[in-house]
Motif scaffolding. Structure first.
Motif, PDB file in Angstrom:
ATOM      1  N   ALA A 147       0.835  -1.214   0.000  1.00 30.10           N
ATOM      2  CA  ALA A 147       0.000   0.000   0.000  1.00 30.10           C
ATOM      3  C   ALA A 147       0.863   1.255   0.000  1.00 30.10           C
ATOM      4  O   ALA A 147       0.515   2.261  -0.641  1.00 30.10           O
ATOM      5  CB  ALA A 147      -0.927  -0.007   1.212  1.00 30.10           C
ATOM      6  N   ASP A 148       1.989   1.216   0.701  1.00 29.03           N
ATOM      7  CA  ASP A 148       2.897   2.369   0.715  1.00 29.03           C
ATOM      8  C   ASP A 148       3.514   2.586  -0.665  1.00 29.03           C
ATOM      9  O   ASP A 148       3.702   3.731  -1.095  1.00 29.03           O
ATOM     10  CB  ASP A 148       4.001   2.151   1.746  1.00 29.03           C
ATOM     11  N   ILE A 149       3.825   1.510  -1.346  1.00 29.31           N
ATOM     12  CA  ILE A 149       4.363   1.620  -2.712  1.00 29.31           C
ATOM     13  C   ILE A 149       3.307   2.216  -3.641  1.00 29.31           C
ATOM     14  O   ILE A 149       3.600   3.097  -4.459  1.00 29.31           O
ATOM     15  CB  ILE A 149       4.825   0.250  -3.226  1.00 29.31           C
ATOM     16  N   ALA A 150       2.060   1.742  -3.506  1.00 31.12           N
ATOM     17  CA  ALA A 150       0.978   2.262  -4.345  1.00 31.12           C
ATOM     18  C   ALA A 150       0.749   3.742  -4.083  1.00 31.12           C
ATOM     19  O   ALA A 150       0.510   4.525  -5.018  1.00 31.12           O
ATOM     20  CB  ALA A 150      -0.301   1.472  -4.083  1.00 31.12           C
ATOM     21  N   HIS A 151       0.827   4.144  -2.814  1.00 29.44           N
ATOM     22  CA  HIS A 151       0.670   5.559  -2.470  1.00 29.44           C
ATOM     23  C   HIS A 151       1.774   6.391  -3.121  1.00 29.44           C
ATOM     24  O   HIS A 151       1.517   7.458  -3.694  1.00 29.44           O
ATOM     25  CB  HIS A 151       0.705   5.736  -0.958  1.00 29.44           C
ATOM     26  N   ALA A 152       3.011   5.912  -3.034  1.00 26.33           N
ATOM     27  CA  ALA A 152       4.129   6.619  -3.649  1.00 26.33           C
ATOM     28  C   ALA A 152       3.938   6.732  -5.156  1.00 26.33           C
ATOM     29  O   ALA A 152       4.227   7.772  -5.760  1.00 26.33           O
ATOM     30  CB  ALA A 152       5.435   5.898  -3.327  1.00 26.33           C
ATOM     31  N   GLU A 153       3.436   5.675  -5.760  1.00 25.34           N
ATOM     32  CA  GLU A 153       3.241   5.673  -7.208  1.00 25.34           C
ATOM     33  C   GLU A 153       2.220   6.717  -7.629  1.00 25.34           C
ATOM     34  O   GLU A 153       2.423   7.445  -8.618  1.00 25.34           O
ATOM     35  CB  GLU A 153       2.805   4.289  -7.672  1.00 25.34           C
ATOM     36  N   THR A 154       1.113   6.838  -6.880  1.00 20.31           N
ATOM     37  CA  THR A 154       0.100   7.838  -7.237  1.00 20.31           C
ATOM     38  C   THR A 154       0.643   9.257  -7.055  1.00 20.31           C
ATOM     39  O   THR A 154       0.317  10.149  -7.832  1.00 20.31           O
ATOM     40  CB  THR A 154      -1.174   7.665  -6.396  1.00 20.31           C
TER      41      THR A 154
END
Length: 298
Positions: A15-22
């Protein structure tokens, strides 16, 4: 700073990776290509999550500028929180940042805070070595005065290209220092007078951290300043975030804001401040300043 999950030792998640990606996608969408890091952000996890994105997105590294910082050591069981600009620590920090970021070169390395025990010759030796090895392209400082920059530059052949300072409509000591000269209020201003002028004269880029004032002057705050910023944004057909960045960018020193936020909506709200001239008049700039300071100029 907002990437990578929590500030403790808990590993970052998908989820942290997805947040960074957005967040990164929002920045790229509006034309932002410079990404500012530090080795201590989320105890290294901010760099590590960003490195995940660089590893996954083919060609992304070539499209962006990666800046990071070193020189702050957080407290642990062996030592208190401290500043450390010893050459050995700088070299080790860069090696660790390169590993976390999954890149072979840092575009810009900033020395994060002044270290009272620093030896400028030792620093210069470390920076020269990093540059000679092709590990760091350019160097700068953060939170330093004109005198501190000059002292270090006197021992370093490579030019320092940036100084990152807290600068915003909410944190105005940097601009107040220039008009409080020869007034009683000058004693209460802690900003080192002459630093803005020194950097401007030597083409050292002034980077403004906290440029959005942590939301105090935009929609997250309810104050005369926030209301004034919102009203001006409505008249200009833009966002409050853009007004705050325009206020910095209107200064003749050509200040480069570091927007800081990892919220995609707030990143996109900065779109009108990217790649175009600030849309404020001289009078509007002063009106914002006087409103924020809560009283007339001296």
């Amino acid at each position: 700073m907002g990437l990578g999950g929590t500030w403790d030792g808990v590993p970052y998640t998908a989820a942290d990776i997805a947040h960074a990606e957005t967040a990164v996608e929002a920045a790229l969408d509006i034309g932002i290509t410079v990404f500012d890091h530090a080795d201590i952000y989320r105890r290294g996890k901010a760099e590590a999550v960003f490195g995940e994105l660089l590893d996954r997105a083919a060609g992304l590294r070539e499209r962006i500028v990666v800046q990071t910082k070193c020189g702050i050591r957080q407290a642990d069981g062996h030592h208190p929180g401290m500043y450390d600009l010893r050459g050995t620590h700088i070299l080790r920090s860069v090696e660790e940042s390169l590993t976390r970021l999954r890149t072979d070169v840092i575009d810009v390395l900033l020395l994060h805070r002044p270290d009272p025990l620093a030896d400028p010759q030792d620093i210069a030796k470390a920076l020269t070595s990093l540059h000679g090895q092709g590990l760091v392209r350019r160097f700068g400082v953060s939170n330093m005065s004109a005198a501190q920059i000059a002292h270090l530059q006197g021992h370093l052949d490579i030019p320092l290209v940036a100084n990152q300072l807290e600068m915003s409509l909410g944190s105005r000591d940097w601009v107040e220092a220039g008009v409080l000269v020869n007034t009683p209020a000058a004693a209460g201003n802690g900003f080192p007078h002459g630093t803005v002028e020194y950097c401007h004269a030597r083409e050292i880029q002034l980077q403004a951290w906290g440029a959005l004032a942590q939301g105090r002057c935009t929609g997250d705050g309810d104050s005369p300043t926030a209301r004034h910023v919102a009203a001006l944004a409505a008249r200009k057909g833009t966002t409050p975030e853009t007004i705050l960045l325009w206020w910095l960018q209107h200064h003749p020193a050509r200040i480069a804001p570091v927007i800081g936020t990892s919220r995609p909506d707030r990143i996109r709200a900065c779109r009108d401040a990217v790649g175009r001239e600030p849309g404020l008049t001289h009078e509007e700039w002063y009106d914002l300043w006087v409103t924020a300071r809560g009283g007339p100029l001296p």
